[in-house]
Motif scaffolding. Structure first.
Motif, PDB file in Angstrom:
ATOM      1  N   ALA A 220     -11.391  -9.953   0.155  1.00  0.00           N
ATOM      2  CA  ALA A 220     -11.624  -8.529   0.270  1.00  0.00           C
ATOM      3  C   ALA A 220     -12.600  -8.085  -0.809  1.00  0.00           C
ATOM      4  O   ALA A 220     -12.643  -8.639  -1.900  1.00  0.00           O
ATOM      5  N   VAL A 221     -13.368  -7.062  -0.498  1.00  0.00           N
ATOM      6  CA  VAL A 221     -14.353  -6.552  -1.437  1.00  0.00           C
ATOM      7  C   VAL A 221     -13.804  -5.286  -2.069  1.00  0.00           C
ATOM      8  O   VAL A 221     -13.354  -4.390  -1.366  1.00  0.00           O
ATOM      9  N   ALA A 222     -13.831  -5.245  -3.365  1.00  0.00           N
ATOM     10  CA  ALA A 222     -13.307  -4.082  -4.064  1.00  0.00           C
ATOM     11  C   ALA A 222     -14.094  -2.847  -3.668  1.00  0.00           C
ATOM     12  O   ALA A 222     -15.314  -2.853  -3.604  1.00  0.00           O
ATOM     13  N   SER A 223     -13.389  -1.766  -3.400  1.00  0.00           N
ATOM     14  CA  SER A 223     -14.030  -0.510  -3.031  1.00  0.00           C
ATOM     15  C   SER A 223     -13.122   0.621  -3.446  1.00  0.00           C
ATOM     16  O   SER A 223     -12.040   0.403  -3.987  1.00  0.00           O
ATOM     17  N   ASP A 224     -13.561   1.831  -3.159  1.00  0.00           N
ATOM     18  CA  ASP A 224     -12.747   2.986  -3.513  1.00  0.00           C
ATOM     19  C   ASP A 224     -11.489   3.061  -2.662  1.00  0.00           C
ATOM     20  O   ASP A 224     -10.506   3.671  -3.054  1.00  0.00           O
ATOM     21  N   ALA A 225     -11.502   2.482  -1.487  1.00  0.00           N
ATOM     22  CA  ALA A 225     -10.337   2.501  -0.603  1.00  0.00           C
ATOM     23  C   ALA A 225     -10.200   1.139   0.049  1.00  0.00           C
ATOM     24  O   ALA A 225     -11.181   0.430   0.217  1.00  0.00           O
ATOM     25  N   ARG A 272       3.858   0.483   3.589  1.00  0.00           N
ATOM     26  CA  ARG A 272       3.945   1.479   2.510  1.00  0.00           C
ATOM     27  C   ARG A 272       2.915   1.208   1.421  1.00  0.00           C
ATOM     28  O   ARG A 272       2.300   2.139   0.888  1.00  0.00           O
ATOM     29  N   ALA A 273       2.730  -0.066   1.072  1.00  0.00           N
ATOM     30  CA  ALA A 273       1.746  -0.402   0.040  1.00  0.00           C
ATOM     31  C   ALA A 273       0.337  -0.023   0.492  1.00  0.00           C
ATOM     32  O   ALA A 273      -0.468   0.496  -0.298  1.00  0.00           O
ATOM     33  N   LEU A 278      -4.329   3.722   0.294  1.00  0.00           N
ATOM     34  CA  LEU A 278      -5.251   4.662   0.936  1.00  0.00           C
ATOM     35  C   LEU A 278      -5.268   5.994   0.202  1.00  0.00           C
ATOM     36  O   LEU A 278      -6.313   6.611   0.014  1.00  0.00           O
ATOM     37  N   GLU A 279      -4.073   6.451  -0.210  1.00  0.00           N
ATOM     38  CA  GLU A 279      -3.998   7.737  -0.904  1.00  0.00           C
ATOM     39  C   GLU A 279      -4.666   7.675  -2.276  1.00  0.00           C
ATOM     40  O   GLU A 279      -5.320   8.615  -2.694  1.00  0.00           O
ATOM     41  N   SER A 280      -4.495   6.534  -2.957  1.00  0.00           N
ATOM     42  CA  SER A 280      -5.064   6.417  -4.307  1.00  0.00           C
ATOM     43  C   SER A 280      -6.526   6.009  -4.297  1.00  0.00           C
ATOM     44  O   SER A 280      -7.206   6.099  -5.314  1.00  0.00           O
ATOM     45  N   GLY A 281      -7.001   5.517  -3.136  1.00  0.00           N
ATOM     46  CA  GLY A 281      -8.394   5.102  -3.041  1.00  0.00           C
ATOM     47  C   GLY A 281      -8.668   3.760  -3.647  1.00  0.00           C
ATOM     48  O   GLY A 281      -9.821   3.395  -3.886  1.00  0.00           O
TER      49      GLY A 281
END
Length: 543
Positions: A220-225, A272-273, A278-281
């Motif tokens: 996975a590539v790190a991103s804001d979400a 849930r995780a 998604l909420e924290s981005g």
């Protein structure tokens, strides 16, 4: 051999769902028709679910503790194993088999025909238990990749091996060999067991036209979400899908480390995780990706998706099944019927003596005689005299139904909560017969073996809190009944006789009534009738 799916049947009248408490079988087990395969708790009782087939358990689709709607598939069976088939081929549905005699050298079916060239018949070594649980597609893939199927760790129920498990094992071995040959100090390329949320297995894949899994997990590539997984097929229990709907999450987008027969399997914690990420981005796989890019495999980190702080001592208990039903019933009764409770005390010297005289005779007949049968007969005498307490108010029809039957519910405390089995036709049964029936119902209630029908049809209820401790209470009516009698403990208490205070055995009574139907004066008169029959037990012979 065909595979038959088995759906959760209707296990009781009006039951729409149930909690799968425990599996009684595992993949690979042989079962017969009508053999219990699972225990399911409904809002009424714990029941055993029998198989409808003779065959072998192929797969379990539900985990213990899951809430399953009636009609959902919970298990599949491979049937027809005793039939004589034609020549087996590599495409056959044959699974692992065992020889009857020598348990130390089990014969494992490789899927090849009896006339096949011995040089091409690569027989698979057996597991220590003599069985390797894997579908034909996984076995075929193992032969193609040169993998020893018995050495693969299965991630499915009961250790069942899927295609993803075979690929992970093959790629893991290849990676180690490449790293050794090249002499490089760098870590081997990530395998499906190296990447994912917190170092867990990623099961992101798509199926090709031939039904086999294509592609492999990518970092996975790190991103804001978090990036959605975007699978075409995802396995999840009904309870998990409900959580996803409540959180507005598509289960096909949730990263997961688990697989079931080559398909991604998502749990409620995964959902849930992902929703929290998604909420924290923040990407739940970013940390694992960075570590992989730098050339060192990340250490697995435990994932705690619980909303409770780690240092909290609180414990969360599911509110469902029998406990939820009790709560709803109590709420409905308390907020529908205006309760009034009448308290009184019976002096039961004669009752204690009568019971002591009858106990030896009861023991000869194998019956344990308690005070309950005497109380039940006394209640019936009172109900015949004051029928409004043996009634039901039908508000929609604007009528009160005075019941002609005398079916008494006996509240029983169990580990799952309060259950109220019903003793029918109390007016037609003797003391010993009532004692035996009450004992049987109470025992089966505690063992969760009551049938739903055995908790229906009551016209009046009794709760014996005195067996635990206490004198008086305010029992809640078992709606739609209109009255319930609570019993304290039979103990010696101070009473006044002939102007003197003496110790005498007494029985405290707490009678709750629906004040819409029963007046307080009628309740008191009913209590007096019950006490009269308890204080003079010979009167019970007239009933």
């Amino acid at each position: 051999m065909p595979v038959k799916e088995f759906k959760l049947p209707d296990v009781g009248e009006g039951v729409a769902e149930g909690e799968l408490v425990s599996w009684l079988v595992a993949p690979g087990d042989r079962v017969e028709e009508d053999q219990p395969v699972a225990e399911v708790e409904t809002d009424k009782a714990l029941v055993e679910v029998p198989s409808r087939y003779d065959g072998t358990v192929e797969e379990l689709f539900v985990e213990e503790g899951d809430i399953v709607p009636v009609g959902d598939v919970i298990i599949s069976f491979r049937v027809g194993e005793g039939d004589e088939g034609g020549e087996a081929t590599a495409e056959s549905d044959a699974d692992t088999t065992e020889t009857e005699g020598d348990a130390t050298e089990p014969v494992v079916d490789t899927g090849t025909g009896a006339d096949a060239d011995p040089d091409t018949d690569a027989r698979e070594p057996a597991t220590p238990s003599g069985r390797t649980f894997a579908p034909p597609s996984a076995r075929r893939l193992a032969r193609e990749l040169g993998v020893d199927i018995a050495a693969v760790d299965g991630s499915g129920p009961g250790g069942r091996i899927g295609e993803a498990d075979v690929r992970a094992h093959a790629e893991g071995g290849a990676g180690d060999a490449d790293a050794t040959d090249s002499g490089s100090d760098e870590a081997p390329a990530p395998t499906p067991t190296d990447v994912g949320s917190g170092g867990r297995t990623s099961a992101v894949k798509k199926r090709g036209g031939d039904g086999t899994a294509e592609g492999s997990a990518t970092t996975a590539v790190a991103s804001d979400a978090p990036e959605p997984a975007g699978r075409e097929t995802t396995l999840a229990t009904p309870a998990t899908r409900k959580v996803a709907r409540e959180l507005g999450v598509d289960v096909d987008d949730v990263p997961t480390d688990e697989t079931r027969d080559g398909e991604a399997f998502v749990t409620g914690e995964d959902v849930r995780a992902y929703a929290e990420a998604l909420e924290s981005g923040e990407s739940p796989e970013a940390e694992a990706s960075e570590a992989t890019v730098e050339g060192s495999a990340p250490e697995p980190e435990p994932v705690d998706a619980s909303p409770t702080p780690p240092d909290s001592t609180d414990e969360t208990v599911p509110y469902r099944g029998v406990r939820r039903t009790i709560g709803k019933q109590m709420e409905r009764s308390k907020f529908t019927a205006p309760h009034v409770t009448h308290h009184d005390t019976a002096e039961v010297d004669a009752l204690v003596e009568a019971r002591e005289e009858l106990k030896p005779r009861a023991e000869e007949e194998g019956v344990t005689l308690t005070y309950m049968p005497f109380v039940m007969k006394a209640i019936v005498a009172g109900l015949k005299e004051y029928p409004s307490l043996n009634s039901e108010l039908r508000e929609d029809d604007e009528e009160i139904v005075l019941k002609g039957d005398y079916n008494l519910g006996i509240a029983v405390a169990t580990d799952a909560g309060l259950m109220v089995p019903v003793v029918e036709d109390v007016d037609e049964k003797g003391l010993f017969e009532l004692a035996e029936e009450v004992s049987d119902l109470a025992s089966r209630a505690r063992e969760r073996k009551l049938k739903p029908a055995e908790m229906k049809g009551g016209t009046f209820s009794i709760t014996n809190f005195g067996a635990i401790g206490g004198e008086y209470a305010t029992p809640i009516i078992n709606y739609p009944e209109t009255a319930i009698l609570g019993l304290g403990a039979v103990e010696e208490r101070p009473v006044v006789r002939d102007g003197e205070v003496v110790a005498a055995p007494t029985l405290p009574l707490s009678l709750s009534i629906d004040h819409r139907v029963i007046d307080g004066a009628v309740a008191a008169e009913f209590a007096n009738s019950v006490m009269e029959h308890l204080e003079h037990p010979l009167l019970l012979l007239t009933q």
